[in-house]
Design a protein around this motif. Sequence first.
Motif, PDB file in Angstrom:
ATOM      1  N   UNK A 107      37.124  47.394  33.707  1.00  0.00           N
ATOM      2  CA  UNK A 107      36.019  46.435  33.620  1.00  0.00           C
ATOM      3  C   UNK A 107      36.463  45.069  34.146  1.00  0.00           C
ATOM      4  N   UNK A 108      37.677  44.654  33.802  1.00  0.00           N
ATOM      5  CA  UNK A 108      38.191  43.363  34.276  1.00  0.00           C
ATOM      6  C   UNK A 108      38.346  43.372  35.796  1.00  0.00           C
ATOM      7  N   UNK A 109      38.898  44.451  36.346  1.00  0.00           N
ATOM      8  CA  UNK A 109      39.089  44.551  37.799  1.00  0.00           C
ATOM      9  C   UNK A 109      37.742  44.520  38.506  1.00  0.00           C
ATOM     10  N   UNK A 110      36.769  45.255  37.979  1.00  0.00           N
ATOM     11  CA  UNK A 110      35.437  45.257  38.570  1.00  0.00           C
ATOM     12  C   UNK A 110      34.841  43.852  38.556  1.00  0.00           C
ATOM     13  N   UNK A 169      37.167  37.933  49.274  1.00  0.00           N
ATOM     14  CA  UNK A 169      37.734  39.218  49.714  1.00  0.00           C
ATOM     15  C   UNK A 169      37.194  39.567  51.096  1.00  0.00           C
ATOM     16  N   UNK A 170      35.884  39.328  51.313  1.00  0.00           N
ATOM     17  CA  UNK A 170      35.279  39.612  52.612  1.00  0.00           C
ATOM     18  C   UNK A 170      35.891  38.740  53.705  1.00  0.00           C
ATOM     19  N   UNK A 171      36.113  37.471  53.418  1.00  0.00           N
ATOM     20  CA  UNK A 171      36.751  36.579  54.399  1.00  0.00           C
ATOM     21  C   UNK A 171      38.165  37.057  54.719  1.00  0.00           C
ATOM     22  N   UNK A 172      38.913  37.410  53.681  1.00  0.00           N
ATOM     23  CA  UNK A 172      40.278  37.892  53.893  1.00  0.00           C
ATOM     24  C   UNK A 172      40.274  39.170  54.717  1.00  0.00           C
ATOM     25  N   UNK A 174      33.345  38.783  41.246  1.00  0.00           N
ATOM     26  CA  UNK A 174      33.414  37.322  41.247  1.00  0.00           C
ATOM     27  C   UNK A 174      34.048  36.758  42.519  1.00  0.00           C
ATOM     28  N   UNK A 175      34.879  37.548  43.185  1.00  0.00           N
ATOM     29  CA  UNK A 175      35.609  37.075  44.371  1.00  0.00           C
ATOM     30  C   UNK A 175      35.199  37.809  45.642  1.00  0.00           C
TER      31      UNK A 175
END
Length: 97
Positions: free
Chosen positions: A28-31, A41-44, A36-37
């Motif tokens: 749940x935390x990873x999801x 993540x898409x930019x990276x 939230x990021x």
Amino acid sequence: MAHPKGKSGNPSGRPKGTPNKATTNLRAWITSFIEDNRSQIQEDWHSLEPKDRIVLFERLLKFALPTLQSQAITTNFDQMTDEQLDKIIEQLKNQIQ
């Protein structure tokens, strides 16, 4: 600290199929972290070299798709009857056509 098996009020331990609370919380935390990021993540992702994107994509697939297990199929034709062999030959002929 975990209780020894049979001392926790459940003599069999955790029943099969019961989800692990720690794993559930971590997933749940990873999801939540990913959601939230997402824009970062898409930019990276776009800043990676194509080969690095493929490597990352392959690694991420392991979390989304079940891992396939290879299976070996062995056939002992010496133990088959003539009728069984004829049936296999007919099936192979039909597949070729």
